[in-house]
Design a protein around this motif. Structure first.
Motif, PDB file in Angstrom:
ATOM      1  N   ALA A   1      45.835  54.432  40.665  1.00  0.00           N
ATOM      2  CA  ALA A   1      47.122  55.107  40.472  1.00  0.00           C
ATOM      3  C   ALA A   1      46.960  56.405  39.696  1.00  0.00           C
ATOM      4  CB  ALA A   1      48.078  54.169  39.736  1.00  0.00           C
ATOM      5  N   TYR A   2      46.037  56.457  38.754  1.00  0.00           N
ATOM      6  CA  TYR A   2      45.785  57.658  37.955  1.00  0.00           C
ATOM      7  C   TYR A   2      45.399  58.830  38.856  1.00  0.00           C
ATOM      8  CZ  TYR A   2      43.730  60.536  34.192  1.00  0.00           C
ATOM      9  OH  TYR A   2      43.425  61.550  33.315  1.00  0.00           O
ATOM     10  N   ARG A   3      44.615  58.544  39.896  1.00  0.00           N
ATOM     11  CA  ARG A   3      44.117  59.593  40.772  1.00  0.00           C
ATOM     12  C   ARG A   3      45.052  59.884  41.945  1.00  0.00           C
ATOM     13  NH1 ARG A   3      37.979  57.405  39.947  1.00  0.00           N
ATOM     14  NH2 ARG A   3      37.495  58.802  38.223  1.00  0.00           N
ATOM     15  N   HIS A   4      46.124  59.132  42.047  1.00  0.00           N
ATOM     16  CA  HIS A   4      47.146  59.393  43.078  1.00  0.00           C
ATOM     17  C   HIS A   4      48.511  59.380  42.394  1.00  0.00           C
ATOM     18  CE1 HIS A   4      43.635  57.796  45.247  1.00  0.00           C
ATOM     19  NE2 HIS A   4      44.038  58.524  46.270  1.00  0.00           N
ATOM     20  N   ALA A   5      48.644  60.159  41.311  1.00  0.00           N
ATOM     21  CA  ALA A   5      49.789  60.038  40.405  1.00  0.00           C
ATOM     22  C   ALA A   5      51.040  60.749  40.893  1.00  0.00           C
ATOM     23  CB  ALA A   5      49.407  60.581  39.034  1.00  0.00           C
ATOM     24  N   SER A   6      50.904  61.805  41.651  1.00  0.00           N
ATOM     25  CA  SER A   6      52.043  62.637  42.016  1.00  0.00           C
ATOM     26  C   SER A   6      53.190  61.790  42.577  1.00  0.00           C
ATOM     27  CB  SER A   6      51.616  63.679  43.048  1.00  0.00           C
ATOM     28  OG  SER A   6      52.695  64.515  43.370  1.00  0.00           O
ATOM     29  N   PRO A   7      54.434  61.998  42.082  1.00  0.00           N
ATOM     30  CA  PRO A   7      54.908  63.050  41.172  1.00  0.00           C
ATOM     31  C   PRO A   7      54.911  62.632  39.696  1.00  0.00           C
ATOM     32  CG  PRO A   7      56.785  61.892  42.069  1.00  0.00           C
ATOM     33  CD  PRO A   7      55.563  61.232  42.664  1.00  0.00           C
ATOM     34  N   LEU A   8      54.314  61.492  39.342  1.00  0.00           N
ATOM     35  CA  LEU A   8      54.291  61.034  37.966  1.00  0.00           C
ATOM     36  C   LEU A   8      53.127  61.668  37.222  1.00  0.00           C
ATOM     37  CD1 LEU A   8      54.874  57.210  38.614  1.00  0.00           C
ATOM     38  CD2 LEU A   8      56.604  58.942  38.105  1.00  0.00           C
ATOM     39  N   SER A   9      53.157  61.564  35.895  1.00  0.00           N
ATOM     40  CA  SER A   9      52.007  61.987  35.105  1.00  0.00           C
ATOM     41  C   SER A   9      50.882  60.989  35.328  1.00  0.00           C
ATOM     42  CB  SER A   9      52.370  62.049  33.625  1.00  0.00           C
ATOM     43  OG  SER A   9      52.536  60.743  33.092  1.00  0.00           O
ATOM     44  N   PRO A  10      49.625  61.420  35.257  1.00  0.00           N
ATOM     45  CA  PRO A  10      48.510  60.503  35.523  1.00  0.00           C
ATOM     46  C   PRO A  10      48.497  59.263  34.630  1.00  0.00           C
ATOM     47  CG  PRO A  10      47.741  62.766  35.584  1.00  0.00           C
ATOM     48  CD  PRO A  10      49.160  62.807  35.096  1.00  0.00           C
ATOM     49  N   LEU A  11      48.748  59.433  33.326  1.00  0.00           N
ATOM     50  CA  LEU A  11      48.716  58.275  32.424  1.00  0.00           C
ATOM     51  C   LEU A  11      49.838  57.292  32.727  1.00  0.00           C
ATOM     52  CD1 LEU A  11      47.748  59.672  28.902  1.00  0.00           C
ATOM     53  CD2 LEU A  11      46.413  58.194  30.410  1.00  0.00           C
ATOM     54  N   LEU A  12      51.019  57.821  33.031  1.00  0.00           N
ATOM     55  CA  LEU A  12      52.129  56.936  33.370  1.00  0.00           C
ATOM     56  C   LEU A  12      51.836  56.200  34.676  1.00  0.00           C
ATOM     57  CD1 LEU A  12      54.956  55.781  32.984  1.00  0.00           C
ATOM     58  CD2 LEU A  12      55.875  57.853  34.097  1.00  0.00           C
ATOM     59  N   ALA A  13      51.356  56.937  35.674  1.00  0.00           N
ATOM     60  CA  ALA A  13      51.027  56.310  36.955  1.00  0.00           C
ATOM     61  C   ALA A  13      49.934  55.262  36.769  1.00  0.00           C
ATOM     62  CB  ALA A  13      50.591  57.368  37.959  1.00  0.00           C
ATOM     63  N   GLY A  14      48.897  55.600  35.984  1.00  0.00           N
ATOM     64  CA  GLY A  14      47.829  54.642  35.747  1.00  0.00           C
ATOM     65  C   GLY A  14      48.325  53.387  35.065  1.00  0.00           C
ATOM     66  N   SER A  15      49.214  53.546  34.089  1.00  0.00           N
ATOM     67  CA  SER A  15      49.763  52.382  33.385  1.00  0.00           C
ATOM     68  C   SER A  15      50.574  51.510  34.323  1.00  0.00           C
ATOM     69  CB  SER A  15      50.630  52.849  32.206  1.00  0.00           C
ATOM     70  OG  SER A  15      49.872  53.608  31.291  1.00  0.00           O
TER      71      SER A  15
ATOM     72  N   VAL B   1      58.131  49.002  49.798  1.00  0.00           N
ATOM     73  CA  VAL B   1      59.231  49.559  50.587  1.00  0.00           C
ATOM     74  C   VAL B   1      59.696  50.884  50.000  1.00  0.00           C
ATOM     75  CG1 VAL B   1      61.637  49.220  51.263  1.00  0.00           C
ATOM     76  CG2 VAL B   1      60.002  47.344  51.492  1.00  0.00           C
ATOM     77  N   LEU B   2      59.842  50.929  48.666  1.00  0.00           N
ATOM     78  CA  LEU B   2      60.348  52.140  48.021  1.00  0.00           C
ATOM     79  C   LEU B   2      59.343  53.286  48.075  1.00  0.00           C
ATOM     80  CD1 LEU B   2      62.062  50.583  44.860  1.00  0.00           C
ATOM     81  CD2 LEU B   2      63.161  51.434  46.942  1.00  0.00           C
ATOM     82  N   ALA B   3      58.058  52.966  47.902  1.00  0.00           N
ATOM     83  CA  ALA B   3      57.028  54.012  47.869  1.00  0.00           C
ATOM     84  C   ALA B   3      56.462  54.329  49.241  1.00  0.00           C
ATOM     85  CB  ALA B   3      55.900  53.597  46.927  1.00  0.00           C
ATOM     86  N   GLY B   4      56.639  53.433  50.189  1.00  0.00           N
ATOM     87  CA  GLY B   4      56.097  53.640  51.530  1.00  0.00           C
ATOM     88  C   GLY B   4      54.830  52.842  51.741  1.00  0.00           C
ATOM     89  N   PRO B   5      54.622  52.326  52.941  1.00  0.00           N
ATOM     90  CA  PRO B   5      53.472  51.463  53.203  1.00  0.00           C
ATOM     91  C   PRO B   5      52.127  52.155  53.062  1.00  0.00           C
ATOM     92  CG  PRO B   5      54.593  52.039  55.251  1.00  0.00           C
ATOM     93  CD  PRO B   5      55.468  52.517  54.130  1.00  0.00           C
ATOM     94  N   ALA B   6      52.088  53.480  53.145  1.00  0.00           N
ATOM     95  CA  ALA B   6      50.820  54.197  53.030  1.00  0.00           C
ATOM     96  C   ALA B   6      50.530  54.645  51.601  1.00  0.00           C
ATOM     97  CB  ALA B   6      50.819  55.411  53.954  1.00  0.00           C
ATOM     98  N   SER B   7      51.427  54.362  50.658  1.00  0.00           N
ATOM     99  CA  SER B   7      51.266  54.821  49.283  1.00  0.00           C
ATOM    100  C   SER B   7      50.204  54.008  48.564  1.00  0.00           C
ATOM    101  CB  SER B   7      52.595  54.703  48.530  1.00  0.00           C
ATOM    102  OG  SER B   7      52.930  53.330  48.363  1.00  0.00           O
ATOM    103  N   VAL B   8      49.701  54.566  47.472  1.00  0.00           N
ATOM    104  CA  VAL B   8      48.720  53.845  46.663  1.00  0.00           C
ATOM    105  C   VAL B   8      49.328  52.595  46.057  1.00  0.00           C
ATOM    106  CG1 VAL B   8      49.207  55.089  44.503  1.00  0.00           C
ATOM    107  CG2 VAL B   8      46.927  54.149  44.917  1.00  0.00           C
ATOM    108  N   TRP B   9      50.647  52.622  45.832  1.00  0.00           N
ATOM    109  CA  TRP B   9      51.318  51.457  45.246  1.00  0.00           C
ATOM    110  C   TRP B   9      51.319  50.283  46.222  1.00  0.00           C
ATOM    111  CZ3 TRP B   9      51.696  52.694  40.410  1.00  0.00           C
ATOM    112  CH2 TRP B   9      51.872  54.027  40.058  1.00  0.00           C
ATOM    113  N   ALA B  10      51.572  50.572  47.496  1.00  0.00           N
ATOM    114  CA  ALA B  10      51.510  49.513  48.502  1.00  0.00           C
ATOM    115  C   ALA B  10      50.082  48.992  48.643  1.00  0.00           C
ATOM    116  CB  ALA B  10      52.029  50.032  49.840  1.00  0.00           C
ATOM    117  N   GLN B  11      49.106  49.898  48.568  1.00  0.00           N
ATOM    118  CA  GLN B  11      47.708  49.477  48.659  1.00  0.00           C
ATOM    119  C   GLN B  11      47.322  48.587  47.478  1.00  0.00           C
ATOM    120  OE1 GLN B  11      45.634  53.221  48.845  1.00  0.00           O
ATOM    121  NE2 GLN B  11      45.800  53.384  51.066  1.00  0.00           N
ATOM    122  N   ILE B  12      47.712  48.975  46.269  1.00  0.00           N
ATOM    123  CA  ILE B  12      47.380  48.181  45.085  1.00  0.00           C
ATOM    124  C   ILE B  12      48.033  46.804  45.156  1.00  0.00           C
ATOM    125  CG2 ILE B  12      47.738  47.992  42.585  1.00  0.00           C
ATOM    126  CD1 ILE B  12      47.474  51.044  42.444  1.00  0.00           C
ATOM    127  N   GLY B  13      49.332  46.775  45.430  1.00  0.00           N
ATOM    128  CA  GLY B  13      50.044  45.498  45.484  1.00  0.00           C
ATOM    129  C   GLY B  13      49.516  44.595  46.577  1.00  0.00           C
TER     130      GLY B  13
END
Length: 463
Positions: free
Chosen positions: A330-344, A255-267
């Motif tokens: 997540a590493y490859r779709h990190a914006s606006p986070l840093s890649p390592l933080l997004a990957g973690s 919900v927070l990241a949006g249904p099309a976000s990589v986070w929704a896809q991963i979850g």
């Protein structure tokens, strides 16, 4: 002779005392740190520690728990740890056992994933993983042979394996549908030809071994395992607690990241995997690889093989390869986070969606499973599912072989892919053949084979 239990009652002299919660926690931490070698090695380690050395659980109960964990989606070795921990110390025991089984490997996998994403294009690292890919192919082939020897006991089981291979390789049927169909065939087949479908995938221990009781058996005789008897509201209570625990964070992130976000896809994707991952890690990897590579475009086929190689070198369940996939996505779709933080964060979300359901399945079903001793129909369904898993893992082995040994693969219709033989990489073929000889003929362990293949990859790349 008898001895006194902690409550002052008599217990057989050959059965140890009930372990304290602290003793159990230390053992689960030890198992989590040493559980290399995939499901077979992990189950063997737990059998050695729990059944042979400490006698915390008897042979018959251990096999009963293992056989029914095989029926559940998810990593059976971790679920077995949760099951035994739950038997000994209720919900808290299951939580500690399952968490410590996964945590050491998860930290190692996070470090390896970060290192891989940062340095995988360096020539030395590329050469190392060139060798690892070849060894991974040998590991998967060895898994096909190992599972096949156990599961394909007659022509009916062989036919189920062949049908499963054709269903996933040619017809591209969903993996869950193949598992459901195999289980249904086993269930129905047991009614009409029980001799062809009877027996579990893991077999039974000897009569002498079955007679050796453990701490759990003694607790049962003394009436101390009341939590193994399902109450009227047990299922409702567990569902009300664990479904929000599992899916609540996944839904909130979507919900927070949006249904099309990589986070929704991963979850969403890995929550679905938690429901359909029957048959162990090898069985589901082909389905995950196809989705991660083709559908989502998170990584390449070669990187998927690299991820499996990393997972093979870590303690804990092999399904930790999904953590690598989530990290890469997540590493490859990190914006606006840093890649390592997004990957973690992607790795953490993948771990949550993958392993929290394992606790849910055990806490929900274990009390009912305890009441289903010697259920022949369920055992027959499990045997048919395991036979189908052989065919699915054969598909995974073929998929890996095509993308490791050949540089180019083309489709020829009906979803069938064939290699372009002019693109044969003789170095990869040589390393794969050597790794298979080492593991299958010389019985060299998986970790030494991976290490030797990585070093050989360095030498061949230099040449």
């Amino acid at each position: 002779m008898t001895a006194l239990a902690k409550d002052g009652t008599a217990r057989p002299a050959d059965v140890p005392a009930v372990p304290t919660f602290g003793e159990a926690t230390r053992l689960w931490a030890k198992i989590g740190l040493l559980s290399f070698g995939g499901p077979a090695g992990q189950i063997a380690l737990m059998h050695k520690e729990l059944v042979e050395e400490r006698r915390w659980i008897g042979e018959e109960r251990f096999l009963h728990a293992l056989n029914y964990c095989m029926l559940l989606p998810g990593p059976e070795a971790q679920q077995l740890a949760v099951y035994v921990g739950w038997l000994l110390h209720r919900t808290a025991g299951g939580l500690v056992a399952g968490t410590l089984f996964v945590l050491p490997g998860a930290f190692v996998m996070l470090a390896l994933s970060s290192f891989y994403m940062l340095y995988n294009d360096a020539p030395v690292i590329e050469a190392l993983f060139f060798g690892v890919k070849a060894a991974v192919l040998a590991v998967v082939v060895e898994a096909v042979i190992r599972i096949g020897r156990r599961a394909l006991k007659n022509r009916v089981m062989v036919a189920i394996a062949v049908a499963a291979f054709l269903a996933i390789y040619v017809a591209k049927l969903p993996f869950p549908l193949i598992v459901f169909a195999a289980g249904l065939i086993g269930w129905i087949g047991n009614r009409f030809a029980p001799g062809l479908f009877s027996g579990s995938a893991h077999g039974k221990g000897s009569a002498a071994a079955a007679d050796r009781r453990g701490v759990v058996d003694l607790m049962f005789e003394r009436g101390e395992l009341g939590h193994t008897v399902p109450t009227k509201w047990h299922a409702v209570r567990v569902i009300a607690i664990w479904l929000p625990v599992w899916l609540g964070p996944v839904a909130l992130i979507a919900v927070l990241a949006g249904p099309a976000s990589v986070w929704a896809q991963i979850g969403g994707f890995f929550s679905l995997m938690a429901v359909v991952t029957f048959g162990g890690a090898y069985a589901v990897l082909a389905y995950v690889a196809q989705a991660a590579v083709t559908s989502f475009g998170w990584l390449s086929p070669g990187e998927m093989v690299d991820g499996l190689g990393l997972a093979e070198t870590t303690p804990g369940p092999l399904i930790l390869v999904l953590q690598f996939v989530g990290f890469a996505a997540a590493y490859r779709h990190a914006s606006p986070l840093s890649p390592l933080l997004a990957g973690s964060l992607g790795a953490a979300l993948t771990l949550w969606a993958t392993f929290v359901p394992c606790f849910f399945w055990i806490f929900l079903g274990a009390p009912y499973i305890e009441q289903l001793r010697q259920n022949k129909a369920l055992s027959a369904a499990l045997g048919a599912i395991t036979a189908a898993v052989v065919g699915v893992v054969m598909n995974l082995a073929l998929w890996f072989a095509l993308h490791v040994v050949f540089g180019k693969v083309v489709g020829v219709g009906w979803g069938v892919e064939v290699p372009v033989f002019s693109s044969l990489d003789w170095r990869a073929a040589l390393l794969s053949a050597a790794a298979m000889i080492a593991m299958l003929k010389l019985k060299v362990g998986m970790l030494p084979t991976l290490a030797a293949s990585a070093l050989a990859g360095l030498v061949l790349q230099a040449l």
